[in-house]
Design a protein around this motif. Structure first.
Motif, PDB file in Angstrom:
ATOM      1  N   LEU A 154      12.686   4.061 -45.163  1.00  0.00           N
ATOM      2  CA  LEU A 154      11.813   4.531 -44.088  1.00  0.00           C
ATOM      3  C   LEU A 154      12.554   5.190 -42.938  1.00  0.00           C
ATOM      4  CD1 LEU A 154       9.505   1.394 -43.942  1.00  0.00           C
ATOM      5  CD2 LEU A 154       8.813   3.669 -44.705  1.00  0.00           C
ATOM      6  N   LEU A 155      13.794   4.777 -42.674  1.00  0.00           N
ATOM      7  CA  LEU A 155      14.495   5.225 -41.474  1.00  0.00           C
ATOM      8  C   LEU A 155      15.119   6.599 -41.620  1.00  0.00           C
ATOM      9  CD1 LEU A 155      16.308   1.957 -40.365  1.00  0.00           C
ATOM     10  CD2 LEU A 155      14.553   3.184 -39.072  1.00  0.00           C
ATOM     11  N   ARG A 156      15.008   7.380 -40.565  1.00  0.00           N
ATOM     12  CA  ARG A 156      15.783   8.610 -40.473  1.00  0.00           C
ATOM     13  C   ARG A 156      17.254   8.243 -40.289  1.00  0.00           C
ATOM     14  NH1 ARG A 156      17.725   9.026 -35.428  1.00  0.00           N
ATOM     15  NH2 ARG A 156      16.504   8.181 -33.695  1.00  0.00           N
ATOM     16  N   TRP A 157      18.135   9.203 -40.493  1.00  0.00           N
ATOM     17  CA  TRP A 157      19.560   8.986 -40.244  1.00  0.00           C
ATOM     18  C   TRP A 157      19.764   8.657 -38.770  1.00  0.00           C
ATOM     19  CZ3 TRP A 157      23.101   8.313 -43.863  1.00  0.00           C
ATOM     20  CH2 TRP A 157      24.460   8.320 -43.500  1.00  0.00           C
ATOM     21  N   GLY A 158      20.413   7.559 -38.483  1.00  0.00           N
ATOM     22  CA  GLY A 158      20.609   7.120 -37.103  1.00  0.00           C
ATOM     23  C   GLY A 158      19.514   6.220 -36.577  1.00  0.00           C
ATOM     24  N   GLY A 159      18.451   6.014 -37.372  1.00  0.00           N
ATOM     25  CA  GLY A 159      17.375   5.127 -36.953  1.00  0.00           C
ATOM     26  C   GLY A 159      17.782   3.663 -37.006  1.00  0.00           C
ATOM     27  N   SER A 160      17.014   2.809 -36.333  1.00  0.00           N
ATOM     28  CA  SER A 160      17.368   1.395 -36.180  1.00  0.00           C
ATOM     29  C   SER A 160      16.390   0.480 -36.911  1.00  0.00           C
ATOM     30  CB  SER A 160      17.396   1.013 -34.699  1.00  0.00           C
ATOM     31  OG  SER A 160      18.462   1.666 -34.030  1.00  0.00           O
ATOM     32  N   PHE A 161      16.941  -0.620 -37.405  1.00  0.00           N
ATOM     33  CA  PHE A 161      16.169  -1.679 -38.046  1.00  0.00           C
ATOM     34  C   PHE A 161      16.407  -2.960 -37.257  1.00  0.00           C
ATOM     35  CE2 PHE A 161      15.998  -4.643 -41.984  1.00  0.00           C
ATOM     36  CZ  PHE A 161      14.673  -4.970 -41.716  1.00  0.00           C
ATOM     37  N   CYS A 162      15.347  -3.535 -36.687  1.00  0.00           N
ATOM     38  CA  CYS A 162      15.452  -4.754 -35.898  1.00  0.00           C
ATOM     39  C   CYS A 162      14.654  -5.864 -36.567  1.00  0.00           C
ATOM     40  CB  CYS A 162      14.916  -4.528 -34.484  1.00  0.00           C
ATOM     41  SG  CYS A 162      15.920  -3.406 -33.467  1.00  0.00           S
ATOM     42  N   LEU A 163      15.269  -7.026 -36.682  1.00  0.00           N
ATOM     43  CA  LEU A 163      14.585  -8.156 -37.299  1.00  0.00           C
ATOM     44  C   LEU A 163      15.068  -9.466 -36.708  1.00  0.00           C
ATOM     45  CD1 LEU A 163      15.931  -8.842 -40.908  1.00  0.00           C
ATOM     46  CD2 LEU A 163      17.172  -7.493 -39.204  1.00  0.00           C
ATOM     47  N   VAL A 164      14.279 -10.506 -36.951  1.00  0.00           N
ATOM     48  CA  VAL A 164      14.619 -11.868 -36.562  1.00  0.00           C
ATOM     49  C   VAL A 164      14.854 -12.661 -37.833  1.00  0.00           C
ATOM     50  CG1 VAL A 164      12.160 -12.497 -36.436  1.00  0.00           C
ATOM     51  CG2 VAL A 164      13.853 -13.869 -35.205  1.00  0.00           C
ATOM     52  N   HIS A 165      15.815 -13.590 -37.791  1.00  0.00           N
ATOM     53  CA  HIS A 165      16.103 -14.366 -38.995  1.00  0.00           C
ATOM     54  C   HIS A 165      16.788 -15.667 -38.599  1.00  0.00           C
ATOM     55  CE1 HIS A 165      16.271 -14.821 -43.309  1.00  0.00           C
ATOM     56  NE2 HIS A 165      15.820 -13.592 -43.480  1.00  0.00           N
ATOM     57  N   LYS A 166      17.184 -16.452 -39.601  1.00  0.00           N
ATOM     58  CA  LYS A 166      17.874 -17.716 -39.384  1.00  0.00           C
ATOM     59  C   LYS A 166      19.388 -17.499 -39.417  1.00  0.00           C
ATOM     60  CE  LYS A 166      14.743 -20.958 -38.961  1.00  0.00           C
ATOM     61  NZ  LYS A 166      14.738 -21.847 -37.776  1.00  0.00           N
ATOM     62  N   PRO A 167      20.140 -18.181 -38.538  1.00  0.00           N
ATOM     63  CA  PRO A 167      21.592 -17.997 -38.511  1.00  0.00           C
ATOM     64  C   PRO A 167      22.274 -18.298 -39.832  1.00  0.00           C
ATOM     65  CG  PRO A 167      20.866 -19.143 -36.546  1.00  0.00           C
ATOM     66  CD  PRO A 167      19.674 -19.069 -37.451  1.00  0.00           C
ATOM     67  N   GLU A 168      21.760 -19.264 -40.593  1.00  0.00           N
ATOM     68  CA  GLU A 168      22.402 -19.605 -41.859  1.00  0.00           C
ATOM     69  C   GLU A 168      22.272 -18.506 -42.907  1.00  0.00           C
ATOM     70  OE1 GLU A 168      18.529 -22.174 -41.741  1.00  0.00           O
ATOM     71  OE2 GLU A 168      20.008 -21.361 -40.320  1.00  0.00           O
ATOM     72  N   ARG A 169      21.438 -17.498 -42.638  1.00  0.00           N
ATOM     73  CA  ARG A 169      21.303 -16.369 -43.561  1.00  0.00           C
ATOM     74  C   ARG A 169      22.066 -15.134 -43.083  1.00  0.00           C
ATOM     75  NH1 ARG A 169      16.926 -16.318 -46.935  1.00  0.00           N
ATOM     76  NH2 ARG A 169      18.229 -14.891 -48.136  1.00  0.00           N
ATOM     77  N   LEU A 170      22.885 -15.286 -42.043  1.00  0.00           N
ATOM     78  CA  LEU A 170      23.554 -14.116 -41.464  1.00  0.00           C
ATOM     79  C   LEU A 170      24.432 -13.395 -42.476  1.00  0.00           C
ATOM     80  CD1 LEU A 170      24.257 -12.295 -39.087  1.00  0.00           C
ATOM     81  CD2 LEU A 170      25.978 -13.974 -38.379  1.00  0.00           C
ATOM     82  N   ALA A 171      25.210 -14.118 -43.266  1.00  0.00           N
ATOM     83  CA  ALA A 171      26.073 -13.462 -44.254  1.00  0.00           C
ATOM     84  C   ALA A 171      25.239 -12.721 -45.288  1.00  0.00           C
ATOM     85  CB  ALA A 171      26.968 -14.498 -44.932  1.00  0.00           C
ATOM     86  N   ASP A 172      24.159 -13.370 -45.776  1.00  0.00           N
ATOM     87  CA  ASP A 172      23.266 -12.705 -46.732  1.00  0.00           C
ATOM     88  C   ASP A 172      22.676 -11.442 -46.119  1.00  0.00           C
ATOM     89  OD1 ASP A 172      23.679 -14.830 -48.470  1.00  0.00           O
ATOM     90  OD2 ASP A 172      21.868 -15.885 -47.853  1.00  0.00           O
ATOM     91  N   LEU A 173      22.271 -11.554 -44.867  1.00  0.00           N
ATOM     92  CA  LEU A 173      21.641 -10.435 -44.182  1.00  0.00           C
ATOM     93  C   LEU A 173      22.597  -9.257 -44.033  1.00  0.00           C
ATOM     94  CD1 LEU A 173      19.316  -9.196 -42.615  1.00  0.00           C
ATOM     95  CD2 LEU A 173      20.003 -10.560 -40.622  1.00  0.00           C
ATOM     96  N   CYS A 174      23.813  -9.514 -43.564  1.00  0.00           N
ATOM     97  CA  CYS A 174      24.785  -8.430 -43.376  1.00  0.00           C
ATOM     98  C   CYS A 174      25.137  -7.766 -44.707  1.00  0.00           C
ATOM     99  CB  CYS A 174      26.032  -8.955 -42.685  1.00  0.00           C
ATOM    100  SG  CYS A 174      25.780  -9.378 -40.943  1.00  0.00           S
ATOM    101  N   CYS A 175      25.282  -8.557 -45.758  1.00  0.00           N
ATOM    102  CA  CYS A 175      25.588  -7.987 -47.074  1.00  0.00           C
ATOM    103  C   CYS A 175      24.448  -7.111 -47.569  1.00  0.00           C
ATOM    104  CB  CYS A 175      25.875  -9.101 -48.078  1.00  0.00           C
ATOM    105  SG  CYS A 175      27.443  -9.948 -47.824  1.00  0.00           S
ATOM    106  N   ALA A 176      23.214  -7.595 -47.417  1.00  0.00           N
ATOM    107  CA  ALA A 176      22.060  -6.822 -47.870  1.00  0.00           C
ATOM    108  C   ALA A 176      21.911  -5.521 -47.087  1.00  0.00           C
ATOM    109  CB  ALA A 176      20.798  -7.670 -47.740  1.00  0.00           C
ATOM    110  N   LEU A 177      22.173  -5.575 -45.796  1.00  0.00           N
ATOM    111  CA  LEU A 177      22.071  -4.375 -44.966  1.00  0.00           C
ATOM    112  C   LEU A 177      23.135  -3.345 -45.344  1.00  0.00           C
ATOM    113  CD1 LEU A 177      21.444  -6.112 -41.527  1.00  0.00           C
ATOM    114  CD2 LEU A 177      19.816  -4.614 -42.714  1.00  0.00           C
TER     115      LEU A 177
END
Length: 244
Positions: A154-177
């Motif tokens: 969905l995002l244009r180049w340079g667009g931002s994705f903002c979300l809320v999540h649980k700290p214990e999923r931070l590694a999963d989140l960064c890898c997926a992103l």
């Protein structure tokens, strides 16, 4: 049971439905997190009854927001909320599965994507009875990877994705992103009081961004006396003047 409430005195109204998605501190914190400016094209993934879109509009009226939601009953209520607030031309909803985002919305059509996703992997913990609440809590309908894939589309180049999540999923989140070309750029950890372990995180990633993560001081919800902090008051529109 359904009822309507105001975001703040004289502000926009939103609908609560006991069988669907309940308002939460998570949503209000996420609504205060993106850096908004006039003219932004926003997509809300898993938009529920439209609360997050209304939170963004309460802060910046010169937006266009498109919600994507799987459940028809939630979409119906979200459309009622848009009409009730006079936003039907700028707050619209697409009923469909975000895993099939390519058939719902065009590539690169948005400046900002927001999401309050399910926090827990499928099969972990006790699940609520209703379909809507199960989908809100657990990745039974879509995974973190599915959500990041949709945001990248969905995002244009340079667009931002903002979300809320649980700290214990931070590694999963960064890898997926990162696997989808979304670079983590701004992180706020959320804790109840100073010195407590974080219970939530707010993260902004940028499509095509360069490596480099800005980690802000923890956002505390209460001060030492148990009173709400200025940051929490701001999230709930208790102290900050909103845009008309």
């Amino acid at each position: 049971m359904q009822h309507w409430e105001l975001l703040c005195p004289g502000g926009l109204s939103f609908v609560c439905d006991d069988g669907l998605f309940q308002p939460s501190t998570d949503s209000f914190l996420l609504g205060s997190f993106p850096r908004l400016k006039p003219g932004l094209r926003v997509c809300d993934l898993g938009s529920g009854t439209g609360l997050l879109g209304l939170l963004l509009f309460q802060r910046q009226r010169a937006l266009s927001v498109t919600g994507v939601e799987l459940l028809p009953d939630a979409v119906r209520l979200a459309e009622q909320a848009a009409a009730r607030n006079g936003l039907a031309d700028r707050l619209i909803f697409r009923q469909g599965d975000l895993r099939e985002i390519r058939g719902l919305l065009p590539a690169g059509g948005f400046d900002l994507v927001v999401c309050n996703p399910p926090y827990y992997p499928a099969g972990s913990g006790r699940l609520p009875e209703t379909e809507a609440l199960r989908a809100a809590r657990s990745e039974t309908g879509c995974t973190l990877e599915d959500i990041c894939t949709a945001a990248a589309w969905l995002l244009r180049w340079g667009g931002s994705f903002c979300l809320v999540h649980k700290p214990e999923r931070l590694a999963d989140l960064c890898c997926a992103l990162r696997a989808r070309g979304l670079e983590p750029k701004r992180l706020h950890l959320v804790c109840r009081r100073a010195g407590d372990a974080p219970s939530l995180l707010l993260l902004e990633a940028r499509r095509g961004g360069r490596p480099g993560l800005d980690i802000a001081a923890p956002l505390c919800l209460e001060d030492g006396t148990g009173r709400p902090t200025a940051e929490l008051d701001n999230a709930y529109f208790r102290t900050k003047e909103t845009n008309a």
